[in-house]
Design an enzyme around this catalytic site. Structure first.
Site, PDB file in Angstrom:
ATOM      1  N   ASP A  87      -1.255 -10.746  -7.303  1.00 36.43           N
ATOM      2  CA  ASP A  87      -2.063 -11.943  -7.029  1.00 36.43           C
ATOM      3  C   ASP A  87      -2.649 -11.986  -5.626  1.00 36.43           C
ATOM      4  O   ASP A  87      -3.076 -13.042  -5.171  1.00 36.43           O
ATOM      5  CB  ASP A  87      -1.211 -13.191  -7.248  1.00 36.43           C
ATOM      6  N   GLU A  88      -2.701 -10.844  -4.965  1.00 33.47           N
ATOM      7  CA  GLU A  88      -3.116 -10.869  -3.553  1.00 33.47           C
ATOM      8  C   GLU A  88      -3.844  -9.575  -3.214  1.00 33.47           C
ATOM      9  O   GLU A  88      -3.429  -8.489  -3.623  1.00 33.47           O
ATOM     10  CB  GLU A  88      -1.870 -11.032  -2.677  1.00 33.47           C
ATOM     11  N   ASP A 105      -5.576 -14.975  -2.221  1.00 34.87           N
ATOM     12  CA  ASP A 105      -4.202 -15.224  -2.648  1.00 34.87           C
ATOM     13  C   ASP A 105      -4.255 -16.260  -3.759  1.00 34.87           C
ATOM     14  O   ASP A 105      -4.673 -17.402  -3.535  1.00 34.87           O
ATOM     15  CB  ASP A 105      -3.355 -15.719  -1.477  1.00 34.87           C
TER      16      ASP A 105
END
Length: 474
Positions: A105-106, A11
């Site tokens: 973003d993960e 993350d």
């Protein structure tokens, strides 16, 4: 469940805000808030400096401004964020063929499938190496969680924030989860959490002690059984490398309700162009065209039309949403518009019947042409950066004025805070703010050691133009 912590969850830390701070030296170490800047805007991401004031994602932007009046408030630059995300995903792909992106973003990574780890020591080494590679490649930091299941790996990465790594050994899940709030479990939102609280269950251990039968009685067979298994720390969901996209859509929320039908039609056509751009970028076409309209009273209408074959032609999509719009009552005003395409395929069969009915040929347009100036706002939530007179993220010509058709003459350019610009004399910079016919620009680049200089220009200065994002790492 695995015997070794070989499922990794990454993350990125405060991704949008951190990317803006890295790109703008004058903002480093200062509170930064990214999101829709209009009266109906919401926070997309807040930097850790802004979070100290109580600002958090999904918060109304007006509330954020009251909590942190001196923060920098910027519109999102999704093209920039996607370019960084692609670099990060490429690094994850080097670890394993099984990478499951959840957002820009993960992502989850199956380290065992990549042959890079089969025990705790190997998993930790892979995680630390990944964090170092991300920093070297993007200049940004990410937090890593390692565990024997996806659920626990995600919890571990949350504990690792910011810029850390947490490894949870398999076999310790129940001890870890027991004292935590029930809200930590996937699928337990505010409504389910409140329902469980009224039943006297506030921690995960309460759920485990209540037993499966009681949870099934409260929540139903599927949800109750799933929640009981998770409360025991059991999660056998695999990392899935590819998920087939079911639809592609875009939407904008307007600061002031739109009333003029001509203006509403122009905005719908702009959204159609953006949607087709995303459709083509994903390598798909689609059969079902969807129009979403949220009216002044928050009532939301959805209309759809299924074509005879899949298409990625902007003219066909524009004409379809135009027909759908004709069937929608916009009396009283419109606060949100959205266009989507579903029934995706990886080939195109031009819908000749739709084109013939509209009196146009493939690729023809009756509204904003492909490549229109509408930019992406904080999509999927109230708070896109589009304003009622023209999208504030636009630096080109705005559509016609309210109450009329075509604009009488050149329309003043709008410069949204945070946007990239380039000046013929001063070079690359970004917009700090604009108003009363002036725009203030700070000229600096990601590699600058000190904050850049500030200059103010007329909004129509011919030497000032829209710029492209600069790479964070040279």
């Amino acid at each position: 469940m695995r015997a070794a912590p070989t499922i990794l969850h990454l993350d990125m830390d405060a991704f949008f805000a951190a990317a803006e701070q890295a790109a703008k030296p004058s903002l480093r170490g200062k509170p930064v808030v990214v999101g829709g800047l209009g009266p109906r805007g919401v926070v997309a991401t807040a930097s850790y400096e802004a979070r100290r004031f109580g600002v958090h994602s999904a918060m109304p932007m007006g509330q954020a401004r009251r909590l942190a009046p001196n923060a920098a408030y910027l519109v999102p630059r999704f093209t920039f964020y996607r370019s960084i995300s692609e670099q990060v995903m490429e690094l994850l792909g080097r670890l394993s063929p099984l990478v499951e992106p959840l957002s820009l973003d993960e992502a989850f990574v199956d380290l065992e499938a990549g042959g890079v780890a089969d025990d705790s020591a190997g998993a930790r080494a892979a995680g630390e190496r990944l964090r170092a590679d991300i920093l070297a490649t993007t200049g940004l930091t990410g937090s890593v969680g390692l565990a024997g299941s996806k659920m626990i790996a995600k919890i571990a990465s949350e504990e690792a924030k910011p810029n850390g790594l947490v490894l949870i050994e398999p076999g310790t899940e129940r001890e870890l989860l027991g004292p935590r709030s029930v809200r930590i479990l996937p699928g337990v939102g505010p409504a389910t959490g409140e329902h469980l609280r009224r039943a006297g269950m506030t921690t995960v251990s309460d759920l485990a002690e209540a037993g499966e039968d009681e949870l099934v009685r409260l929540l139903g067979r599927a949800h109750g059984t799933s929640l009981y298994r998770m409360a025991q720390g059991y999660d056998d969901r695999p990392v899935v490398a590819e998920r087939d996209a079911k639809s592609v859509s875009v939407e904008d929320t307007f600061d002031v309700d739109l009333h003029d039908r001509v203006r509403i039609r122009v905005e719908v056509e702009r959204l159609a162009d953006r949607c087709v751009g995303r459709l083509r970028a994903s390598g798909h076409s689609g059969r079902t065209i969807v129009l979403k309209v949220r009216r002044y009273d928050f009532s939301t209408l959805t209309r759809s039309e299924t074509l005879r074959g899949p298409t990625d032609d902007p003219g066909v999509v524009r004409e379809a949403v135009g027909r759908l719009l004709e069937a929608v009552d916009t009396t009283g005003g419109v606060r949100l518009l959205g266009v989507g395409v579903s029934g995706l395929a990886d080939y195109t069969q031009e819908d000749l019947f739709a084109q013939a009915g509209a009196g146009v040929g493939p690729g023809a347009s009756t509204g904003a042409g492909e490549g229109s100036d509408a930019e992406e706002g904080a999509e999927g939530a109230e708070g896109s950066s589009a304003a009622a007179g023209a999208p504030v993220a636009s630096v080109g010509d705005a559509p016609g004025a309210e109450g009329g058709g075509e604009a009488a003459g050149p329309v003043e350019r709008h410069w949204a805070p945070g946007r990239d610009v380039r000046h013929a004399v001063y070079g690359a910079g970004w917009v700090q703010g604009s108003g009363v016919g002036r725009v203030t620009v700070r000229f600096e680049e990601p590699g600058s050691a000190v904050p850049g200089r500030v200059r103010t220009f007329a909004v129509d200065d011919p030497d000032l133009e829209e710029g492209e994002p600069l790479p964070l790492v040279g």
